[in-house]
Design an enzyme around this catalytic site. Sequence first.
Site, PDB file in Angstrom:
ATOM      1  N   ARG A 130     -15.743  94.352 -84.722  1.00  8.24           N
ATOM      2  CA  ARG A 130     -15.000  95.769 -85.617  1.00  8.24           C
ATOM      3  C   ARG A 130     -14.713  95.710 -86.729  1.00  8.24           C
ATOM      4  O   ARG A 130     -13.605  94.782 -86.994  1.00  8.24           O
ATOM      5  CB  ARG A 130     -15.440  96.801 -84.796  1.00  8.24           C
ATOM      6  N   SER A 187     -12.822  89.488 -93.182  1.00  7.79           N
ATOM      7  CA  SER A 187     -12.990  90.435 -94.871  1.00  7.79           C
ATOM      8  C   SER A 187     -13.446  88.725 -95.442  1.00  7.79           C
ATOM      9  O   SER A 187     -13.312  88.281 -97.245  1.00  7.79           O
ATOM     10  CB  SER A 187     -11.664  90.613 -95.167  1.00  7.79           C
ATOM     11  N   ALA A 212     -14.693  87.688 -87.743  1.00  6.66           N
ATOM     12  CA  ALA A 212     -13.847  88.622 -87.514  1.00  6.66           C
ATOM     13  C   ALA A 212     -13.865  89.936 -87.949  1.00  6.66           C
ATOM     14  O   ALA A 212     -15.171  90.114 -89.186  1.00  6.66           O
ATOM     15  CB  ALA A 212     -12.485  87.523 -87.792  1.00  6.66           C
ATOM     16  N   HIS A 213     -12.943  90.813 -88.229  1.00 10.36           N
ATOM     17  CA  HIS A 213     -13.384  91.933 -88.626  1.00 10.36           C
ATOM     18  C   HIS A 213     -13.185  91.906 -90.968  1.00 10.36           C
ATOM     19  O   HIS A 213     -13.092  91.046 -90.619  1.00 10.36           O
ATOM     20  CB  HIS A 213     -12.143  92.518 -88.578  1.00 10.36           C
ATOM     21  N   ASN A 214     -14.597  93.073 -90.745  1.00 13.51           N
ATOM     22  CA  ASN A 214     -15.111  93.344 -92.035  1.00 13.51           C
ATOM     23  C   ASN A 214     -15.968  91.897 -92.830  1.00 13.51           C
ATOM     24  O   ASN A 214     -15.533  92.126 -93.824  1.00 13.51           O
ATOM     25  CB  ASN A 214     -13.464  93.167 -93.521  1.00 13.51           C
TER      26      ASN A 214
END
Length: 298
Positions: free
Chosen positions: A197, A238, A218-220
């Site tokens: 998340r 990201s 991974a996140h974002n």
Amino acid sequence: MKTNSQIAEFLESTTGLREFEIKGVSSLSNISDNSVAFVTKLNENVQAMIVENSETLFLIPIESDLDLDNVIKVANPRTAYARLVQAFFTPADTPGISSSAVISESAKIGSNVYIGENCVIENDVIIGSGTVVKHNTVVYRHTIIGKDCYIGSNTSIGGPGFGYEIDTDGNPFRVPHLGNVIIGNNVDIGSGCSIARGTIDSTIISDYAKIDDNVFIAHNVFVGESSFIIAGAEISGSVHIGKRVWISPEVAIINKITIGDDVLIGIGATVTKSIGENSVAVGSPARVIRSRYERDEK
């Protein structure tokens, strides 16, 4: 069980056929009667095989001049084969929630959803109609999954990402991840995947994206529409992936870079810099070697 004429009608073909039943499918290396197979390239040996196996239905290229009563000519035999197998010969998961699944009372589950054995669906999860979640998968809090998605076994969606800061004593401590995962419609996610998340905002997987087994996101991260991420790939935090991108097996992409629309990244590449649209990139570190498509080819 179907007949030649039913398959021809499904494929919108006007080819004249001798009628016989179709009970299943065959590969060209293991032909059986009353089955359907596809041919992408015709040569003398393949044509002889088609003639010899008169009780098998063959999908062949539309430009072929082979006229037999057990062939259907289509623009793309492989695509036509995939469509009819999906429509006629693929067992469907019967909608329902397995007795061993643990579903939060605050989760919202759409119609005709299948949730397999030992799944965990946490608080405030939303799962759209027609979606399949296979065995032993965990969907963490606040995750949103769209309609007609497929989630494989032993997959984790929406767990906390891997992010740390260093305290005054020099020790690492985990940065809380308060965001979620948003998955669009008609997304496939394989078995053994992990999708983290977002830290504050969301990790987003757009409509029609296809993610193979054993992929880490991974996140974002943002994954654009109709992009493919193949087995063993690692997408760091990201990263922004455009539309119709192909990320090959075992690719690693460093955090915070952008992959443009229509990019193809070759097997095992390590991507350390952003890549502009319509490029083919290979190697470690990855370098662009050519355009992926001619201007009017896409």
